[in-house]
Design a protein around this motif. Structure first.
Motif, PDB file in Angstrom:
ATOM      1  N   ILE A   1       0.850  -1.181   0.000  1.00 54.00           N
ATOM      2  CA  ILE A   1       0.000   0.000   0.000  1.00 54.00           C
ATOM      3  C   ILE A   1       0.888   1.233   0.000  1.00 54.00           C
ATOM      4  N   MET A   2       0.340   2.341  -0.474  1.00 53.74           N
ATOM      5  CA  MET A   2       1.051   3.612  -0.486  1.00 53.74           C
ATOM      6  C   MET A   2       0.268   4.592   0.380  1.00 53.74           C
ATOM      7  N   GLU A   3       0.983   5.386   1.134  1.00 48.01           N
ATOM      8  CA  GLU A   3       0.364   6.440   1.926  1.00 48.01           C
ATOM      9  C   GLU A   3       0.813   7.786   1.364  1.00 48.01           C
ATOM     10  N   LEU A   4      -0.129   8.555   0.862  1.00 48.69           N
ATOM     11  CA  LEU A   4       0.162   9.868   0.277  1.00 48.69           C
ATOM     12  C   LEU A   4      -0.287  10.930   1.269  1.00 48.69           C
ATOM     13  N   ARG A   5       0.650  11.756   1.706  1.00 50.26           N
ATOM     14  CA  ARG A   5       0.356  12.753   2.731  1.00 50.26           C
ATOM     15  C   ARG A   5       0.697  14.157   2.225  1.00 50.26           C
ATOM     16  N   THR A   6      -0.184  15.089   2.482  1.00 50.84           N
ATOM     17  CA  THR A   6       0.041  16.494   2.143  1.00 50.84           C
ATOM     18  C   THR A   6      -0.032  17.319   3.417  1.00 50.84           C
ATOM     19  N   TYR A   7       1.024  18.090   3.665  1.00 49.68           N
ATOM     20  CA  TYR A   7       1.086  18.970   4.827  1.00 49.68           C
ATOM     21  C   TYR A   7       0.918  20.406   4.359  1.00 49.68           C
ATOM     22  N   GLU A   8      -0.153  21.045   4.802  1.00 52.96           N
ATOM     23  CA  GLU A   8      -0.359  22.456   4.503  1.00 52.96           C
ATOM     24  C   GLU A   8       0.252  23.298   5.627  1.00 52.96           C
ATOM     25  N   GLY A   9       0.712  24.511   5.261  1.00 53.65           N
ATOM     26  CA  GLY A   9       1.236  25.445   6.244  1.00 53.65           C
ATOM     27  C   GLY A   9       0.436  26.727   6.215  1.00 53.65           C
ATOM     28  N   TYR A  10       0.440  27.440   7.346  1.00 53.93           N
ATOM     29  CA  TYR A  10      -0.371  28.665   7.393  1.00 53.93           C
ATOM     30  C   TYR A  10       0.255  29.806   6.610  1.00 53.93           C
ATOM     31  N   ASN A  11       1.539  29.671   6.242  1.00 54.72           N
ATOM     32  CA  ASN A  11       2.160  30.599   5.296  1.00 54.72           C
ATOM     33  C   ASN A  11       3.391  29.929   4.682  1.00 54.72           C
TER      34      ASN A  11
ATOM     35  N   PRO B   1       0.163  27.101   0.616  1.00 55.08           N
ATOM     36  CA  PRO B   1       1.473  26.464   0.485  1.00 55.08           C
ATOM     37  C   PRO B   1       1.470  25.097   1.175  1.00 55.08           C
ATOM     38  N   CYS B   2       2.194  24.148   0.573  1.00 56.62           N
ATOM     39  CA  CYS B   2       2.169  22.793   1.124  1.00 56.62           C
ATOM     40  C   CYS B   2       3.332  21.973   0.584  1.00 56.62           C
ATOM     41  N   LEU B   3       3.480  20.794   1.143  1.00 56.29           N
ATOM     42  CA  LEU B   3       4.416  19.794   0.647  1.00 56.29           C
ATOM     43  C   LEU B   3       3.670  18.470   0.594  1.00 56.29           C
ATOM     44  N   THR B   4       4.148  17.557  -0.226  1.00 56.07           N
ATOM     45  CA  THR B   4       3.519  16.241  -0.365  1.00 56.07           C
ATOM     46  C   THR B   4       4.595  15.170  -0.354  1.00 56.07           C
ATOM     47  N   TYR B   5       4.295  14.061   0.303  1.00 58.15           N
ATOM     48  CA  TYR B   5       5.229  12.937   0.237  1.00 58.15           C
ATOM     49  C   TYR B   5       4.471  11.625   0.218  1.00 58.15           C
ATOM     50  N   MET B   6       5.182  10.575  -0.208  1.00 53.03           N
ATOM     51  CA  MET B   6       4.584   9.245  -0.318  1.00 53.03           C
ATOM     52  C   MET B   6       5.449   8.230   0.412  1.00 53.03           C
ATOM     53  N   LEU B   7       4.784   7.357   1.162  1.00 53.93           N
ATOM     54  CA  LEU B   7       5.434   6.240   1.838  1.00 53.93           C
ATOM     55  C   LEU B   7       4.833   4.942   1.328  1.00 53.93           C
ATOM     56  N   THR B   8       5.533   3.836   1.553  1.00 54.40           N
ATOM     57  CA  THR B   8       4.998   2.537   1.142  1.00 54.40           C
ATOM     58  C   THR B   8       5.217   1.510   2.240  1.00 54.40           C
ATOM     59  N   PHE B   9       4.253   0.596   2.365  1.00 54.95           N
ATOM     60  CA  PHE B   9       4.299  -0.470   3.370  1.00 54.95           C
ATOM     61  C   PHE B   9       3.721  -1.739   2.751  1.00 54.95           C
ATOM     62  N   LYS B  10       4.067  -2.879   3.338  1.00 54.43           N
ATOM     63  CA  LYS B  10       3.519  -4.133   2.805  1.00 54.43           C
ATOM     64  C   LYS B  10       2.042  -4.271   3.130  1.00 54.43           C
ATOM     65  N   ASP B  11       1.606  -3.671   4.257  1.00 56.45           N
ATOM     66  CA  ASP B  11       0.184  -3.707   4.617  1.00 56.45           C
ATOM     67  C   ASP B  11      -0.070  -2.676   5.709  1.00 56.45           C
ATOM     68  N   MET B  12      -1.327  -2.542   6.131  1.00 57.88           N
ATOM     69  CA  MET B  12      -1.686  -1.564   7.143  1.00 57.88           C
ATOM     70  C   MET B  12      -1.085  -1.919   8.500  1.00 57.88           C
ATOM     71  N   GLU B  13      -0.916  -3.196   8.759  1.00 53.98           N
ATOM     72  CA  GLU B  13      -0.329  -3.606  10.041  1.00 53.98           C
ATOM     73  C   GLU B  13       1.099  -3.071  10.167  1.00 53.98           C
ATOM     74  N   GLU B  14       1.903  -3.231   9.106  1.00 51.08           N
ATOM     75  CA  GLU B  14       3.265  -2.693   9.137  1.00 51.08           C
ATOM     76  C   GLU B  14       3.236  -1.177   9.233  1.00 51.08           C
ATOM     77  N   ARG B  15       2.312  -0.567   8.499  1.00 56.63           N
ATOM     78  CA  ARG B  15       2.208   0.889   8.526  1.00 56.63           C
ATOM     79  C   ARG B  15       1.948   1.407   9.938  1.00 56.63           C
ATOM     80  N   ASN B  16       0.969   0.828  10.614  1.00 61.30           N
ATOM     81  CA  ASN B  16       0.616   1.284  11.956  1.00 61.30           C
ATOM     82  C   ASN B  16       1.744   1.045  12.953  1.00 61.30           C
TER      83      ASN B  16
END
Length: 257
Positions: A152-162, A201-216
């Motif tokens: 699975i892939m986890e795509l995360r976007t972090y927004e900033g207030y400026n 303004p923001c940044l985005t990154y992607m992580l990968t795991f074999k499953d949700m159990e490993e991710r958590n």
């Protein structure tokens, strides 16, 4: 005589050390990649037709033009309307503009895309496409391609207030967090500073795991890591993230990433 020889040898050692430092500083750095992320919001029945276009028309054309790292992902959970996410990895900033121009005049692509481009309005494939353009971080200038296995892939976007908040968060990743991610099993695919997008303004990154159990389990390791606890308390990184968006994806069978 011995003293003169010792001084001469010491001088040579000093010059050698300086030369090593200069060589390291002048060594060419890996060119930072550019990431284009497109998210297609599909109409009912549009998934198969879009996938056929991507797999048989667009991706082969991009490969010919030098874009060989391409990811195609579906969202875990099968939301309606269905979405498909396309990640295109350009080798450099210059390549991005060059390849976009070349694609418009690529005869093989134009011919192969005729059916897709002539889709009748009452049989439209998608409602809209949202996209963002990103530049790789200094701390990770090139994407890390995962192994070809179920994941699975986890795509995360972090927004900033400026803009400065996002700048400081990027510095935090470059200086410390990327190392801590690697140590705690948060398997990085890419980090991107968003240059153009809908959540600036923001940044985005992607992580990968074999499953949700490993991710958590690995996120729990990260949260408990003493280095993370220390850096997260640094005043220079206070108030860097105002909102986090997170989605889980699974790669298609023909996804390179």
């Amino acid at each position: 005589m011995k003293r003169r020889k010792f001084i001469a040898a010491s001088s040579m050692l000093g010059l050698s050390s300086v030369s090593s430092v200069l060589a390291a500083e002048s060594a060419p750095k890996a060119e930072k990649e550019v990431y284009e992320l497109r998210s297609y919001e599909l109409k009912m029945g549009g998934m198969g037709r879009l996938e056929a276009y991507l797999q048989n028309v667009l991706i082969p054309a991009m490969n010919r033009l030098g874009v060989t790292k391409i990811g195609v992902f579906k969202e875990v959970g099968k939301d309606e309307p269905a979405k498909l996410h396309l990640l295109l990895v350009y080798p450099s900033q210059g390549n991005y503009f060059q390849i976009k121009t070349q694609l418009k005049t690529d005869a093989e692509f134009i011919k192969a895309a005729e059916t897709y481009h002539q889709t009748p309005v009452d049989k439209a494939i998608y409602d809209r496409v949202s996209s963002s353009l990103m530049l790789a971080f200094d701390g990770m200038p090139q994407l890390m391609t995962p192994a070809k296995e179920p994941r699975i892939m986890e795509l995360r976007t972090y927004e900033g207030y400026n803009e400065d908040a996002v700048r400081r968060k990027i510095k935090m990743f470059n200086d410390s967090e990327i190392t801590i991610f690697n140590k705690t099993g948060l398997h990085i695919v890419f980090f991107g500073e968003v240059l153009i997008g809908s959540r600036m303004p923001c940044l985005t990154y992607m992580l990968t795991f074999k499953d949700m159990e490993e991710r958590n389990a690995n996120w729990a390791k990260f949260s408990a890591d003493p280095d993370w606890k220390q850096v997260s308390q640094a005043t220079e990184y206070a108030n860097t993230v105002s909102r986090i968006e997170r989605i889980f994806l699974e790669p298609t069978a023909y996804s390179y990433i």
